[in-house]
Scaffold this motif. Structure first.
Motif, PDB file in Angstrom:
ATOM      1  N   THR A  80      -2.271 -23.042  60.408  1.00  0.00           N
ATOM      2  CA  THR A  80      -2.208 -22.471  61.748  1.00  0.00           C
ATOM      3  C   THR A  80      -1.186 -21.344  61.811  1.00  0.00           C
ATOM      4  O   THR A  80      -1.443 -20.287  62.402  1.00  0.00           O
ATOM      5  N   ALA A  81      -0.028 -21.551  61.163  1.00  0.00           N
ATOM      6  CA  ALA A  81       1.008 -20.514  61.139  1.00  0.00           C
ATOM      7  C   ALA A  81       0.548 -19.271  60.387  1.00  0.00           C
ATOM      8  O   ALA A  81       1.050 -18.174  60.618  1.00  0.00           O
ATOM      9  N   ALA A  82      -0.426 -19.456  59.494  1.00  0.00           N
ATOM     10  CA  ALA A  82      -0.979 -18.318  58.758  1.00  0.00           C
ATOM     11  C   ALA A  82      -2.149 -17.696  59.521  1.00  0.00           C
ATOM     12  O   ALA A  82      -2.901 -16.888  58.966  1.00  0.00           O
ATOM     13  N   GLY A  83      -2.313 -18.115  60.770  1.00  0.00           N
ATOM     14  CA  GLY A  83      -3.363 -17.545  61.622  1.00  0.00           C
ATOM     15  C   GLY A  83      -4.766 -18.028  61.296  1.00  0.00           C
ATOM     16  O   GLY A  83      -5.748 -17.451  61.747  1.00  0.00           O
ATOM     17  N   GLY A  84      -4.867 -19.089  60.498  1.00  0.00           N
ATOM     18  CA  GLY A  84      -6.183 -19.538  60.038  1.00  0.00           C
ATOM     19  C   GLY A  84      -6.741 -20.727  60.800  1.00  0.00           C
ATOM     20  O   GLY A  84      -6.107 -21.251  61.714  1.00  0.00           O
ATOM     21  N   SER A  85      -7.946 -21.126  60.416  1.00  0.00           N
ATOM     22  CA  SER A  85      -8.602 -22.299  60.975  1.00  0.00           C
ATOM     23  C   SER A  85      -8.538 -23.426  59.953  1.00  0.00           C
ATOM     24  O   SER A  85      -8.929 -23.241  58.805  1.00  0.00           O
ATOM     25  N   ALA A  86      -8.042 -24.595  60.389  1.00  0.00           N
ATOM     26  CA  ALA A  86      -7.968 -25.764  59.508  1.00  0.00           C
ATOM     27  C   ALA A  86      -9.245 -26.577  59.648  1.00  0.00           C
ATOM     28  O   ALA A  86      -9.584 -27.041  60.737  1.00  0.00           O
ATOM     29  N   VAL A  87      -9.947 -26.732  58.541  1.00  0.00           N
ATOM     30  CA  VAL A  87     -11.243 -27.423  58.544  1.00  0.00           C
ATOM     31  C   VAL A  87     -11.187 -28.593  57.564  1.00  0.00           C
ATOM     32  O   VAL A  87     -10.889 -28.398  56.376  1.00  0.00           O
ATOM     33  N   LEU A  88     -11.485 -29.790  58.051  1.00  0.00           N
ATOM     34  CA  LEU A  88     -11.529 -30.955  57.161  1.00  0.00           C
ATOM     35  C   LEU A  88     -12.757 -30.836  56.254  1.00  0.00           C
ATOM     36  O   LEU A  88     -13.885 -30.821  56.735  1.00  0.00           O
ATOM     37  N   LEU A 105     -10.265 -38.329  62.208  1.00  0.00           N
ATOM     38  CA  LEU A 105     -10.688 -37.181  63.021  1.00  0.00           C
ATOM     39  C   LEU A 105      -9.845 -37.059  64.281  1.00  0.00           C
ATOM     40  O   LEU A 105      -9.498 -35.958  64.714  1.00  0.00           O
ATOM     41  N   SER A 106      -9.517 -38.188  64.847  1.00  0.00           N
ATOM     42  CA  SER A 106      -8.692 -38.195  66.047  1.00  0.00           C
ATOM     43  C   SER A 106      -7.302 -37.630  65.739  1.00  0.00           C
ATOM     44  O   SER A 106      -6.775 -36.779  66.464  1.00  0.00           O
ATOM     45  N   GLU A 107      -6.697 -38.064  64.634  1.00  0.00           N
ATOM     46  CA  GLU A 107      -5.373 -37.549  64.248  1.00  0.00           C
ATOM     47  C   GLU A 107      -5.436 -36.082  63.822  1.00  0.00           C
ATOM     48  O   GLU A 107      -4.516 -35.308  64.078  1.00  0.00           O
ATOM     49  N   PHE A 108      -6.531 -35.725  63.156  1.00  0.00           N
ATOM     50  CA  PHE A 108      -6.725 -34.347  62.694  1.00  0.00           C
ATOM     51  C   PHE A 108      -6.765 -33.402  63.893  1.00  0.00           C
ATOM     52  O   PHE A 108      -6.118 -32.351  63.910  1.00  0.00           O
ATOM     53  N   LYS A 109      -7.508 -33.816  64.916  1.00  0.00           N
ATOM     54  CA  LYS A 109      -7.611 -33.000  66.135  1.00  0.00           C
ATOM     55  C   LYS A 109      -6.255 -32.916  66.846  1.00  0.00           C
ATOM     56  O   LYS A 109      -5.812 -31.839  67.255  1.00  0.00           O
ATOM     57  N   LEU A 110      -5.600 -34.067  66.961  1.00  0.00           N
ATOM     58  CA  LEU A 110      -4.311 -34.141  67.642  1.00  0.00           C
ATOM     59  C   LEU A 110      -3.267 -33.267  66.946  1.00  0.00           C
ATOM     60  O   LEU A 110      -2.400 -32.672  67.586  1.00  0.00           O
ATOM     61  N   ALA A 111      -3.355 -33.185  65.620  1.00  0.00           N
ATOM     62  CA  ALA A 111      -2.401 -32.382  64.838  1.00  0.00           C
ATOM     63  C   ALA A 111      -2.723 -30.895  64.883  1.00  0.00           C
ATOM     64  O   ALA A 111      -2.023 -30.098  64.274  1.00  0.00           O
ATOM     65  N   GLY A 112      -3.800 -30.531  65.575  1.00  0.00           N
ATOM     66  CA  GLY A 112      -4.128 -29.120  65.725  1.00  0.00           C
ATOM     67  C   GLY A 112      -5.245 -28.627  64.817  1.00  0.00           C
ATOM     68  O   GLY A 112      -5.472 -27.420  64.705  1.00  0.00           O
ATOM     69  N   GLY A 113      -5.943 -29.548  64.163  1.00  0.00           N
ATOM     70  CA  GLY A 113      -7.079 -29.175  63.309  1.00  0.00           C
ATOM     71  C   GLY A 113      -8.182 -28.518  64.129  1.00  0.00           C
ATOM     72  O   GLY A 113      -8.356 -28.830  65.304  1.00  0.00           O
ATOM     73  N   HIS A 114      -8.892 -27.596  63.502  1.00  0.00           N
ATOM     74  CA  HIS A 114      -9.881 -26.807  64.247  1.00  0.00           C
ATOM     75  C   HIS A 114     -11.320 -27.242  64.030  1.00  0.00           C
ATOM     76  O   HIS A 114     -12.132 -27.156  64.938  1.00  0.00           O
ATOM     77  N   GLY A 115     -11.650 -27.639  62.805  1.00  0.00           N
ATOM     78  CA  GLY A 115     -13.061 -27.908  62.549  1.00  0.00           C
ATOM     79  C   GLY A 115     -13.301 -28.913  61.444  1.00  0.00           C
ATOM     80  O   GLY A 115     -12.374 -29.313  60.732  1.00  0.00           O
ATOM     81  N   ILE A 116     -14.558 -29.336  61.306  1.00  0.00           N
ATOM     82  CA  ILE A 116     -14.944 -30.185  60.179  1.00  0.00           C
ATOM     83  C   ILE A 116     -16.165 -29.588  59.505  1.00  0.00           C
ATOM     84  O   ILE A 116     -17.000 -28.932  60.130  1.00  0.00           O
ATOM     85  N   GLU A 117     -16.226 -29.855  58.198  1.00  0.00           N
ATOM     86  CA  GLU A 117     -17.365 -29.413  57.413  1.00  0.00           C
ATOM     87  C   GLU A 117     -18.520 -30.373  57.705  1.00  0.00           C
ATOM     88  O   GLU A 117     -18.593 -31.454  57.121  1.00  0.00           O
ATOM     89  N   VAL A 118     -19.362 -29.987  58.623  1.00  0.00           N
ATOM     90  CA  VAL A 118     -20.490 -30.834  59.019  1.00  0.00           C
ATOM     91  C   VAL A 118     -21.547 -30.841  57.912  1.00  0.00           C
ATOM     92  O   VAL A 118     -22.125 -31.872  57.586  1.00  0.00           O
ATOM     93  N   LYS A 130     -17.719 -35.147  69.695  1.00  0.00           N
ATOM     94  CA  LYS A 130     -16.831 -36.170  70.251  1.00  0.00           C
ATOM     95  C   LYS A 130     -15.352 -35.776  70.120  1.00  0.00           C
ATOM     96  O   LYS A 130     -14.579 -35.950  71.057  1.00  0.00           O
ATOM     97  N   PHE A 131     -14.983 -35.214  68.974  1.00  0.00           N
ATOM     98  CA  PHE A 131     -13.577 -34.884  68.746  1.00  0.00           C
ATOM     99  C   PHE A 131     -13.264 -33.410  69.024  1.00  0.00           C
ATOM    100  O   PHE A 131     -12.167 -32.936  68.712  1.00  0.00           O
ATOM    101  N   GLU A 132     -14.227 -32.731  69.617  1.00  0.00           N
ATOM    102  CA  GLU A 132     -14.067 -31.318  69.998  1.00  0.00           C
ATOM    103  C   GLU A 132     -13.588 -30.472  68.827  1.00  0.00           C
ATOM    104  O   GLU A 132     -12.570 -29.769  68.907  1.00  0.00           O
ATOM    105  N   LEU A 133     -14.326 -30.580  67.741  1.00  0.00           N
ATOM    106  CA  LEU A 133     -14.031 -29.789  66.549  1.00  0.00           C
ATOM    107  C   LEU A 133     -15.190 -28.822  66.297  1.00  0.00           C
ATOM    108  O   LEU A 133     -16.344 -29.158  66.542  1.00  0.00           O
ATOM    109  N   LYS A 134     -14.867 -27.643  65.809  1.00  0.00           N
ATOM    110  CA  LYS A 134     -15.909 -26.675  65.480  1.00  0.00           C
ATOM    111  C   LYS A 134     -16.556 -27.094  64.159  1.00  0.00           C
ATOM    112  O   LYS A 134     -16.013 -27.901  63.415  1.00  0.00           O
TER     113      LYS A 134
END
Ligand code: AMP
Ligand code: MN
Ligand code: MN
Ligand code: MN
Length: 279
Positions: free
Chosen positions: A180-188, A205-218, A237-241
């Motif tokens: 995030t500090a590097a201006g990027g998107s964090a994707v699980l 997924l819940s913790e990932f979102k809470l920690a500021g994660g942006h997306g998941i590899e669907v 459900k977890f509001e991830l891109k």
């Protein structure tokens, strides 16, 4: 076949191709947007950027970062990052040091099993790139210890096997912060490859979102419909891109083909929407 591939590897980690060769194959495959995501390094990005400009294919920076969470290793893609961001550079340098230390331990364990040149062979295969278990697997094949990479993981390198080393990477929360500090998107990355129960995956997924994660590899490689549906539901459900990537390593790999991912379900917001890209 979707025309985006945001997960691939080059010789800068455990891939078989130079970034330039990768970019050329990407162009021929008809992919319109891609990212090079080598393990814990951004060293291949300069070459990938230049090659992508030459082919005219859209490209974003990327990296696949090793993270620890609940005594497990997870992979988090940092997409559209600034590779020069100080915290990212420091974090990746530390991870590569940890990889060197782990490699020495893996090498010692393999030596105990009679493969005392495995470390040297793995290092040679890794060259200037990040050293990974893939290099040890290739070395074991080369030495005749096993017939193929899968067997190397099944017999030696996988979880619970004699040369497995439990590594302490950076914590998931720190990895998300760095990206995030590097201006990027964090994707699980590849959420189904961690052998988590449904309960644990939801907790992650819940913790990932809470920690500021942006997306998941669907979509990760040739994803089955039921998995695609499940991960799509989780993304909502977890509001991830949603992201999509082949996890391409080598042209000889039978099923991880460039661009070889199914189309993302229409209800999802793609991760590239965050970058103002309409693919
Ligand atoms: P590392 O990050 O060094 O622990 O290495 C992990 C890499 O090993 C993954 O990114 C895969 O490329 C590769 N890998 C893991 N499991 C297998 C497997 N069963 N067969 C082939 N490659 C594998
Ligand atoms: Mn890999
Ligand atoms: Mn991975
Ligand atoms: Mn990968």
């Amino acid at each position: 076949m979707i025309r985006v591939d945001l997960h691939s590897h080059s010789v800068f980690s455990d891939g078989a191709l130079e970034p330039v060769e990768l970019a050329q194959r990407i162009a021929v495959t008809g992919i319109r947007l891609w990212a090079l995501t080598d393990h814990d390094t951004t060293d291949g990005l300069v070459q990938a950027a230049a090659a992508s400009r030459a082919t005219g294919v859209r490209w974003v920076t990327g990296v696949e970062i090793s993270a620890s969470w609940a005594s497990r290793t997870l992979h988090v893609l940092g997409l559209n990052i600034d590779p020069e961001a100080p915290a990212l550079r420091t974090g990746l340098a530390r991870l590569r040091e940890m990889r060197e230390q782990r490699a020495a331990t893996i090498g010692a364990k393999l030596a105990k099993h009679g493969w005392d040149t495995a470390l040297l062979a793995a290092r040679q295969r890794a060259g200037a790139g990040t050293i990974t278990r893939t290099h040890f697997a290739e070395a074991l094949v080369e030495l005749g210890a096993v017939h193929n990479l899968q067997q190397a993981f099944d017999r030696y390198l996988g979880r619970g096997k004699p040369a497995h080393v439990q590594a302490e990477w950076l914590h998931l929360t720190s990895v998300i912060k760095i990206i995030t500090a590097a201006g990027g998107s964090a994707v699980l990355a590849h959420p189904m490859r961690y052998d988590l129960t449904a309960t644990w995956l939801r907790k992650l997924l819940s913790e990932f979102k809470l920690a500021g994660g942006h997306g998941i590899e669907v979509a990760s490689g040739p994803t089955a419909n039921d998995q695609l549906d499940l991960l799509a539901d989780y993304a909502v459900k977890f509001e991830l891109k949603a992201s999509t990537g082949s996890d391409f390593h080598s042209p000889t790999h039978p099923w991880r083909k460039l661009g070889g991912t199914p189309e993302l379900p229409k209800k999802l917001i793609p991760i590239w929407a965050d970058w103002g890209l309409d693919v």
